[in-house]
Design a protein around this motif. Structure first.
Motif, PDB file in Angstrom:
ATOM      1  N   ARG A 135       0.836  -1.203   0.000  1.00 48.60           N
ATOM      2  CA  ARG A 135       0.000   0.000   0.000  1.00 48.60           C
ATOM      3  C   ARG A 135       0.867   1.249   0.000  1.00 48.60           C
ATOM      4  O   ARG A 135       1.703   1.457   0.871  1.00 48.60           O
ATOM      5  N   GLN A 193      -1.291  -1.406  -4.105  1.00 50.45           N
ATOM      6  CA  GLN A 193      -2.507  -0.606  -4.189  1.00 50.45           C
ATOM      7  C   GLN A 193      -2.109   0.826  -3.881  1.00 50.45           C
ATOM      8  O   GLN A 193      -1.325   1.081  -2.972  1.00 50.45           O
ATOM      9  N   ASP A 253      -3.343   4.715  -2.953  1.00 51.05           N
ATOM     10  CA  ASP A 253      -4.379   5.647  -2.510  1.00 51.05           C
ATOM     11  C   ASP A 253      -3.921   7.056  -2.833  1.00 51.05           C
ATOM     12  O   ASP A 253      -2.874   7.512  -2.338  1.00 51.05           O
ATOM     13  N   THR A 291      -4.952  15.654  -9.834  1.00 49.71           N
ATOM     14  CA  THR A 291      -4.893  14.293  -9.291  1.00 49.71           C
ATOM     15  C   THR A 291      -5.716  13.335 -10.141  1.00 49.71           C
ATOM     16  O   THR A 291      -5.300  12.193 -10.384  1.00 49.71           O
ATOM     17  N   ARG A 292      -6.869  13.771 -10.597  1.00 46.41           N
ATOM     18  CA  ARG A 292      -7.687  12.917 -11.470  1.00 46.41           C
ATOM     19  C   ARG A 292      -6.987  12.656 -12.797  1.00 46.41           C
ATOM     20  O   ARG A 292      -7.067  11.551 -13.353  1.00 46.41           O
ATOM     21  N   GLN A 349      -4.511  10.026 -12.064  1.00 47.54           N
ATOM     22  CA  GLN A 349      -5.177   8.727 -11.881  1.00 47.54           C
ATOM     23  C   GLN A 349      -5.568   8.116 -13.224  1.00 47.54           C
ATOM     24  O   GLN A 349      -5.451   6.897 -13.427  1.00 47.54           O
ATOM     25  N   PRO A 402      -3.492  -0.026  -9.791  1.00 52.78           N
ATOM     26  CA  PRO A 402      -4.835   0.174  -9.235  1.00 52.78           C
ATOM     27  C   PRO A 402      -4.808   1.275  -8.181  1.00 52.78           C
ATOM     28  O   PRO A 402      -3.902   1.327  -7.340  1.00 52.78           O
ATOM     29  N   SER A 403      -5.799   2.168  -8.222  1.00 57.29           N
ATOM     30  CA  SER A 403      -5.769   3.318  -7.311  1.00 57.29           C
ATOM     31  C   SER A 403      -7.172   3.679  -6.842  1.00 57.29           C
ATOM     32  O   SER A 403      -8.167   3.362  -7.479  1.00 57.29           O
ATOM     33  N   GLU A 404      -7.187   4.375  -5.706  1.00 60.26           N
ATOM     34  CA  GLU A 404      -8.429   4.883  -5.138  1.00 60.26           C
ATOM     35  C   GLU A 404      -8.221   6.348  -4.790  1.00 60.26           C
ATOM     36  O   GLU A 404      -7.160   6.738  -4.312  1.00 60.26           O
ATOM     37  N   LEU A 405      -9.249   7.157  -5.048  1.00 58.64           N
ATOM     38  CA  LEU A 405      -9.184   8.587  -4.761  1.00 58.64           C
ATOM     39  C   LEU A 405      -9.825   8.858  -3.399  1.00 58.64           C
ATOM     40  O   LEU A 405     -10.957   8.430  -3.143  1.00 58.64           O
ATOM     41  N   ILE A 406      -9.111   9.564  -2.530  1.00 56.20           N
ATOM     42  CA  ILE A 406      -9.608   9.915  -1.193  1.00 56.20           C
ATOM     43  C   ILE A 406      -9.540  11.430  -1.067  1.00 56.20           C
ATOM     44  O   ILE A 406      -8.457  12.011  -1.093  1.00 56.20           O
TER      45      ILE A 406
END
Length: 350
Positions: A185, A215, A217, A230-231, A234, A240-244
């Motif tokens: 992570r 992974q 974040d 940031t988008r 991404q 693989p990624s997640e936006l927080i």
């Protein structure tokens, strides 16, 4: 009761400045005083934790005049308020209020204040005029002190503590806990001001992630400034990624504490990683990040590094967390800063 008007860049949706607001409020709860915080759009906030604290709208001139008239002290409330890189108008706003307050016999002071860069000669002259009138000068780092010395401020009158948001995160994190870190992570906060394109930033993060099939974040701390960039990053990632977006301080600490690596492209992302004892590298878009890196002992890449070279450097080195000695030193600066303010207020009110 002593009444303090607190100035800051509060209420504009920047995690760092909202963290500083919470931190200053927290530190002032231990002092017998009333505090009025100058903010943008007070209606966005719930009632302050301390009943002695209130808010005033920075755009309401009538309310601001009343707050200034009824206060005993006006305080710069942390953060990097005095600089002329993004805009000289911001410095003029805060320095102007302080100078007006001093001319009306109000006592003025700075609290965990960051200064610089200040490149314009005439702003440096105003800095000297204002800070020479202060009854307490507390700055967050050596570079801020050095800038004041260059402006001609008296050496013995400058106290160096730490960033108030950093100290607050350290206090929130408490004692280190041997929580397991997820080896796969990576937590990253990216910033267009560092100078890499979305493609270059994505390439850097993919190089880091490919080694451990990580992974990723992506944390956005200042949406109005960083969300679009940031988008774009991404969209170009293979990892693989997640936006927080806009996590609360405790949630951000939890994210960093479980990560195998934090990539900090914002000052208070680096601060959260320091407080959470996360292995950390920073993208130093601003000198204040390099100053924090020097203080706490983590790596900070400068603009001009290629993404591939930076990723290779991270992958071939062991990245340790910040030492407990650094954490303890930050905690002591917080205690000492509160004690200094108490002493000044008590002495002046005798």
């Amino acid at each position: 009761m002593t009444r303090i008007l607190v100035l800051g860049y509060y209420g504009f949706g920047n995690f760092g400045d909202e963290l500083i607001l919470s931190a200053v409020q927290n530190e002032l709860t231990s002092i017998e005083c009333e505090a009025v915080f100058v903010v943008n759009e007070p209606g966005q906030y719930t009632s302050p934790v301390c009943p002695r604290h209130t808010l005033v709208d920075r755009h309401n001139l009538v309310a601001m005049r009343a707050a200034l008239r009824t206060c005993d002290y006006v305080m710069l409330g942390g953060g990097g308020l005095i600089q002329d890189v993004t805009s000289w108008r911001s410095s003029l706003y805060y320095l102007g209020i302080l100078l007006l307050a001093a001319l009306h016999n109000k006592r003025i002071l700075s609290y965990a204040q960051g200064l610089g860069p200040v490149r314009r000669f005439w702003i440096r002259r105003i800095v000297r005029s204002v800070f020479d009138r202060m009854i307490l000068i507390d700055v967050r780092d050596d570079a801020s002190r050095d800038l004041l010395l260059d402006c001609g401020i008296r050496t013995q009158d400058i106290c160096v503590s730490s960033d108030v948001g950093l100290a607050y995160l350290v206090a929130l994190s408490g004692e280190p806990v041997a929580a397991p870190r997820r080896a796969s992570r990576i937590i990253a906060c990216v910033n267009e001001r560092f100078g890499w394109t979305p493609e270059e930033t994505a390439s850097f993060l993919d190089c880091l992630g490919s080694q451990s099939f990580a992974q990723l974040d992506l944390v956005v701390l200042f949406p109005s400034a960083d969300l679009a960039f940031t988008r774009a990053v991404q969209d170009r990632l293979l990892t693989p990624s997640e936006l927080i977006i806009s996590p609360q301080p405790l949630a951000l600490l939890d994210l960093c504490s479980s990560a195998s690596l934090t990539v900090a492209g914002r000052y208070h992302m680096a601060a959260a990683a320091v407080a959470a004892r996360s292995p950390l590298v920073a993208l130093a878009y601003d000198p204040k990040i390099s100053q924090l890196a020097d203080c706490c002992g983590f790596d900070a890449f400068q603009p001009g590094n290629s993404p591939q070279q930076a990723a290779q450097r991270v992958r071939t080195r062991s990245i340790p967390p910040v030492t407990e000695e650094s954490i303890e030193r930050i905690g002591r600066t917080r205690t000492d800063r509160i004690a200094r303010l108490k002493t000044v207020l008590e002495r002046r009110n005798l």
